[in-house]
Design a protein around this motif. Structure first.
Motif, short mmCIF file in Angstrom:
data_model
loop_
_atom_site.label_atom_id
_atom_site.label_comp_id
_atom_site.label_asym_id
_atom_site.label_seq_id
_atom_site.Cartn_x
_atom_site.Cartn_y
_atom_site.Cartn_z
N ASP A 70 0.85 -1.19 0.00
CA ASP A 70 0.00 0.00 0.00
C ASP A 70 0.89 1.25 0.00
N GLU A 71 0.64 2.15 -0.93
CA GLU A 71 1.49 3.34 -1.06
C GLU A 71 1.10 4.49 -0.13
N ARG A 72 -0.01 4.35 0.56
CA ARG A 72 -0.44 5.41 1.47
C ARG A 72 0.49 5.48 2.69
N LYS A 73 0.39 6.58 3.42
CA LYS A 73 1.15 6.75 4.66
C LYS A 73 0.60 5.78 5.70
N ASP A 74 1.45 5.39 6.65
CA ASP A 74 1.03 4.46 7.72
C ASP A 74 -0.26 4.92 8.40
N GLU A 75 -0.35 6.22 8.67
CA GLU A 75 -1.50 6.76 9.40
C GLU A 75 -2.81 6.67 8.62
N GLU A 76 -2.70 6.46 7.30
CA GLU A 76 -3.90 6.41 6.46
C GLU A 76 -4.44 4.99 6.27
N ILE A 77 -3.65 4.00 6.62
CA ILE A 77 -4.06 2.61 6.42
C ILE A 77 -4.70 2.11 7.72
N LYS A 78 -5.97 1.77 7.66
CA LYS A 78 -6.71 1.36 8.85
C LYS A 78 -6.76 -0.16 8.98
N GLY A 79 -6.66 -0.62 10.23
CA GLY A 79 -6.81 -2.04 10.52
C GLY A 79 -8.26 -2.41 10.70
N THR A 80 -8.52 -3.65 11.07
CA THR A 80 -9.90 -4.12 11.22
C THR A 80 -10.65 -3.39 12.32
N GLY A 81 -9.91 -2.86 13.30
CA GLY A 81 -10.56 -2.12 14.38
C GLY A 81 -10.73 -0.64 14.08
N GLY A 82 -10.30 -0.22 12.88
CA GLY A 82 -10.46 1.16 12.48
C GLY A 82 -9.31 2.07 12.87
N THR A 83 -8.27 1.51 13.50
CA THR A 83 -7.11 2.32 13.88
C THR A 83 -6.05 2.25 12.79
N PRO A 84 -5.17 3.26 12.72
CA PRO A 84 -4.03 3.17 11.81
C PRO A 84 -3.14 2.02 12.33
#
Length: 109
Positions: free
Chosen positions: A72-86
């Motif tokens: 994924d080329e997005r920043k770490d903070e933009e990629i959400k996990g299953t719980g909705g957190t980065p």
């Protein structure tokens, strides 16, 4: 998502007594005194458990990186996990917080 029985189990653990506080108490009672085998074994067993959890968190982080983050080329903070957190900052934070739970042992050694 977490199955209701799993959520209930975790909730009960959170409401129960703190294992770490009992281990810290045993370690502090021995500070400056002759080492007792029981207290030392308790601290060692606790630290083995924390180290195992730390290793699990490291593997989890590596898998998340290898199978999700790397592609994924997005920043770490933009990629959400299953719980909705980065999830990358979240996993890093919990890996470090787990390491910090180790209990030092220095009683009469």
């Amino acid at each position: 998502y977490m199955p209701p029985k799993h959520a209930d189990f975790i909730s009960r653990l959170e409401r129960g007594p703190s294992v770490r506080s009992i281990v810290l108490q045993a370690a502090q009672q021995q500070a400056g005194q002759t080492c007792t085998t029981g207290a030392k074994k308790l601290v060692q067993a606790y630290n083995r458990s924390v180290n195992s959890l730390t290793k699990f968190r490291a593997v989890h982080f590596e898998l998340a990186f290898s199978f999700v983050r790397k592609w994924d080329e997005r920043k770490d903070e933009e990629i959400k996990g299953t719980g909705g957190t980065p999830f990358m900052p979240y996993l890093k934070k919990h890996r470090q917080a787990t390491r910090e739970l180790l209990v030092e042992w220095s009683a009469g050694e």
